[in-house]
Design a protein around this motif. Sequence first.
Motif, PDB file in Angstrom:
ATOM      1  N   PHE A  43      51.786  43.147  41.694  1.00  0.00           N
ATOM      2  CA  PHE A  43      50.978  42.112  41.042  1.00  0.00           C
ATOM      3  C   PHE A  43      50.046  42.686  39.973  1.00  0.00           C
ATOM      4  CE2 PHE A  43      52.135  40.303  45.182  1.00  0.00           C
ATOM      5  CZ  PHE A  43      52.820  39.194  44.729  1.00  0.00           C
ATOM      6  N   LEU A  44      50.397  43.835  39.439  1.00  0.00           N
ATOM      7  CA  LEU A  44      49.550  44.472  38.424  1.00  0.00           C
ATOM      8  C   LEU A  44      49.307  43.513  37.258  1.00  0.00           C
ATOM      9  CD1 LEU A  44      48.255  47.266  38.097  1.00  0.00           C
ATOM     10  CD2 LEU A  44      50.160  47.877  36.632  1.00  0.00           C
ATOM     11  N   THR A  45      48.056  43.366  36.871  1.00  0.00           N
ATOM     12  CA  THR A  45      47.553  42.459  35.822  1.00  0.00           C
ATOM     13  C   THR A  45      47.651  40.981  36.204  1.00  0.00           C
ATOM     14  OG1 THR A  45      49.568  42.071  34.543  1.00  0.00           O
ATOM     15  CG2 THR A  45      48.331  44.076  34.012  1.00  0.00           C
ATOM     16  N   ARG A  46      48.218  40.674  37.385  1.00  0.00           N
ATOM     17  CA  ARG A  46      48.275  39.270  37.808  1.00  0.00           C
ATOM     18  C   ARG A  46      47.674  39.141  39.202  1.00  0.00           C
ATOM     19  NH1 ARG A  46      53.511  38.255  38.845  1.00  0.00           N
ATOM     20  NH2 ARG A  46      53.850  40.481  38.998  1.00  0.00           N
ATOM     21  N   GLU A  47      46.639  39.951  39.490  1.00  0.00           N
ATOM     22  CA  GLU A  47      46.106  40.020  40.844  1.00  0.00           C
ATOM     23  C   GLU A  47      45.469  38.702  41.269  1.00  0.00           C
ATOM     24  OE1 GLU A  47      45.249  42.077  38.368  1.00  0.00           O
ATOM     25  OE2 GLU A  47      45.816  44.123  38.937  1.00  0.00           O
ATOM     26  N   SER A  48      45.528  38.443  42.561  1.00  0.00           N
ATOM     27  CA  SER A  48      44.853  37.263  43.110  1.00  0.00           C
ATOM     28  C   SER A  48      43.349  37.511  43.119  1.00  0.00           C
ATOM     29  CB  SER A  48      45.319  37.013  44.537  1.00  0.00           C
ATOM     30  OG  SER A  48      46.707  36.875  44.569  1.00  0.00           O
ATOM     31  N   ARG A  49      42.586  36.444  42.886  1.00  0.00           N
ATOM     32  CA  ARG A  49      41.133  36.590  42.822  1.00  0.00           C
ATOM     33  C   ARG A  49      40.484  35.848  43.986  1.00  0.00           C
ATOM     34  NH1 ARG A  49      39.451  39.650  38.144  1.00  0.00           N
ATOM     35  NH2 ARG A  49      41.452  39.972  37.120  1.00  0.00           N
ATOM     36  N   SER A  50      39.367  36.371  44.436  1.00  0.00           N
ATOM     37  CA  SER A  50      38.582  35.646  45.426  1.00  0.00           C
ATOM     38  C   SER A  50      37.718  34.625  44.692  1.00  0.00           C
ATOM     39  CB  SER A  50      37.696  36.610  46.198  1.00  0.00           C
ATOM     40  OG  SER A  50      36.699  37.103  45.331  1.00  0.00           O
ATOM     41  N   LYS A  51      36.941  33.867  45.452  1.00  0.00           N
ATOM     42  CA  LYS A  51      36.109  32.825  44.820  1.00  0.00           C
ATOM     43  C   LYS A  51      35.111  33.432  43.834  1.00  0.00           C
ATOM     44  CE  LYS A  51      36.613  29.445  48.406  1.00  0.00           C
ATOM     45  NZ  LYS A  51      36.264  29.360  49.822  1.00  0.00           N
ATOM     46  N   LEU A  52      34.704  34.657  44.105  1.00  0.00           N
ATOM     47  CA  LEU A  52      33.725  35.303  43.224  1.00  0.00           C
ATOM     48  C   LEU A  52      34.381  35.916  41.982  1.00  0.00           C
ATOM     49  CD1 LEU A  52      31.548  37.024  45.936  1.00  0.00           C
ATOM     50  CD2 LEU A  52      30.870  35.136  44.446  1.00  0.00           C
ATOM     51  N   GLY A  53      35.707  35.785  41.895  1.00  0.00           N
ATOM     52  CA  GLY A  53      36.390  36.355  40.742  1.00  0.00           C
ATOM     53  C   GLY A  53      36.745  37.827  40.917  1.00  0.00           C
ATOM     54  N   LEU A  54      36.577  38.324  42.137  1.00  0.00           N
ATOM     55  CA  LEU A  54      36.957  39.719  42.384  1.00  0.00           C
ATOM     56  C   LEU A  54      38.400  39.781  42.866  1.00  0.00           C
ATOM     57  CD1 LEU A  54      33.709  40.842  44.202  1.00  0.00           C
ATOM     58  CD2 LEU A  54      34.352  41.237  41.825  1.00  0.00           C
ATOM     59  N   ILE A  55      39.007  40.937  42.635  1.00  0.00           N
ATOM     60  CA  ILE A  55      40.398  41.095  43.065  1.00  0.00           C
ATOM     61  C   ILE A  55      40.471  41.144  44.580  1.00  0.00           C
ATOM     62  CG2 ILE A  55      42.292  42.763  43.133  1.00  0.00           C
ATOM     63  CD1 ILE A  55      41.694  43.366  40.230  1.00  0.00           C
TER      64      ILE A  55
END
Lengths: 506, 330
Positions: free
Chosen positions: A102-114
Amino acid sequence: MTPAIIEMKRITKEFNHIRVLDHINFELLQGEIHALLGENGAGKSTLMKILRGIYQPEEGEILINGKAVTINSPSDSRLNGISMVFQEFSLIPSLTVAQNIFLTRESRSKLGLINDRIDEKKASILLHEMGVDLDPSLPVEQLSTGYRQLTEIVAALSQDAQILILDEPTASLTHTETMTLFGLLRKLKERGISIIYISHRMEEIFQIADRITVLRDGKNIITEQVQNLSIQQVIEHILGHKDVREIKKSTYLVDPTATPLLEVNHLNCNQEVCDVSFKLFAGEVLGLAGLMGSGRTELVQTIFGITPAQSGDIKVKGKKVRINDAKSGMKAKIAFIPEDRRLQGLSTMHSIKENFELPLINLRKLEKHKIFVDDHKIVALANGFVEKLQIKCDSIDKEIRLLSGGNQQKVVIAKWLSTEPDILIMDEPTAGVDIGTKTEILEMARNLANEGKGVVIISSELQELLSISDRIVIIKNGSIVDEMLRTEVKSEDKLHQIIQGAQASV
Amino acid sequence: MSNLNPISPSSDNSNGFSRFIKKFYWRDYVVYITFVVIFLIFSGSLFKMGFLSPNNLLNILRQTATISVMAVAMTFVLAAAEIDLSVGAVAGLASVTTAIIIGQFGILAGILAGLLTGVLIGLLNGFLITKVGIPSFLVTLGMQGVATGTAMWITKTAPIPIANETYTFIFGSGNVGIIPTLFIWTILALLIGHACLKSTPFGRQVLATGGNETAARYSGINTKKIKYITFVIMSVVSSISGMLYAGRLHSGRFQWGQGDELSVIAAVVLGGTSLFGGKGSVIGTIIGAILIGLINNGLILMGLEASQQMIVRGAIIILAVALTGRKTQS
């Protein structure tokens, strides 16, 4: 009938007015594994580069799902669902399998962190669907080559790739890894993904491919269902009818009772060289034939001392020698011209002279007063070789990187001939050199043998191997599987089949 | 175009000249050109401050000797595509061991102790880098702390005075005629280093190793051994430099040489040696070292504060290295 996903029609490509692709038609069906075959330079990679948007054809059109498209860049190609799995892997070793997928398409948490955990879950579902048994939280550097390749394929699929291009995917895989890969490819096929499979290994192609297309000299020679072809027929298509040409028969016959110049007994090294024994006689050119990854390069590297043997012994002129590094190989009067001249053969930032002198300096043969290097002697020697081998350059102070491939290779040869070896080992000495130089190099090898030296030569070009060798040994999986005199080889075809393992003997 | 016009000698000339300009390897000469330019600027602007007085010029040579000597050995390290950040700290430790042993056992034992310090650290560096396989950057960065710490520990951070006048004469304080012994050490390092890099099998093998280590190995060169030897030489030369500090300053102290690694590496790179290995010039290195001394001296004469000197010195080094580095990238 299944619809075609790609249709390439009348594709023509020229470089400097030389036509490398000549009105090629190529069709890939949905859910098909289509093998693309041909000798080096037949046009396979150019055709694939057009599909990947690296080159644009002069003529012809490309249809994807029946619609005409122009592919002007690699990103156009990706948008059309085309993905290539590279031989040199494009993964980042320190990141995990999931992070790579998922490089460059990582899932984000609610805070916008990977959030790695979400990706690991997604990756694990994906891997499970593909039937690949792999922990997505493992760093890629801990994986074997085979699993790295699987990761790369999964990464491509996660980006909705519909068409996969695989170039020699099994070259560095073990047998089990190959089987796992084939399992995955069959699963992909069921899901309607189309695969272009480039390989030289006939056995594998006949196991996995649905159809075969053979290119030769920039033309499409044949496209046919696998079951309608035999290995022999495919080889004929690949080579054309060159093999009809009479092979010059050698008049030289070795005397098997003489003391061999080089005798190798039960040599083993890192499971890449397995119990190898052979003899090389004075006056003989011995050809080593085998596919890439068969252990042929590892064998000669072991003999010269680059990767010393773990067991077994080497005798030169009947005397046992210990070779544990390149220098001891040199002292045993062996010279080794490696496969990759830019990586292993030469320092390209340095001049002809600076490269030429290294073996002799190392053997301490060029010293004045025991301390300083005798530059007058080196210059004279180097100039002598430049003339003898007809190396084209203004002076021996010319930097290697400014020379042509053929001239660079001649410098490597000069550098090793200067040590006056009894045994010359050449690994693919004519790769990437022009036709003229090729002939010169082969003639030189022949002349050395005529002078009473021994030459061991590795070449992927069988015609070349047949034209130079007196005797040929065949290597597969690190072991010698067959040996024959050139006079016993009926044609290039036959040799090809033996190397592929289609037939046990001639 | 002018090739087609045979009757224009002037255009032929300019063609030849521009060809000469293109062929001229700027990076090999940047250090000499910068040297001359800065020397001329200082000669003019600092004439009244006595920049050109023999005393001041000799002073520059005296002050740069310790850097010059280490820079000669560093040329080999960089040419082999490695780096040594422990040189300044090794110099400091060697100045201390020499001073202590001279006080107790005399001059010969003291010199041996200093050299032995270098040999031991060099062997350790070389072992960790070539046998264990840790990058030289990390090994020598760690060794910097180890050497300085040891020097502080065994002296309780106090300077150790040296009373032996023979020692201080030979190592740094004496003059032969008007020539300072420190300058003689520099010339010695230059001659040995230049001959060694240009004309011995070892020098050629260092360059080959730095140029393409795989190809060097395939040519039968034991590249690990070459690197090992290079690190031992580097540390021994650093310890000699430390002894020069001790001689010049009549004492041994952990601070002698501290931070010198940066000036040393700057001098070598200014002199045209590639940071990526394979290329090196000992003459360029010495000129580079003296150039750095020249700049230091000029800035002091201008009356700049220590803080301002550091800024200007840093900027000049970046500029010169940027000029030298350009050719490497293309």
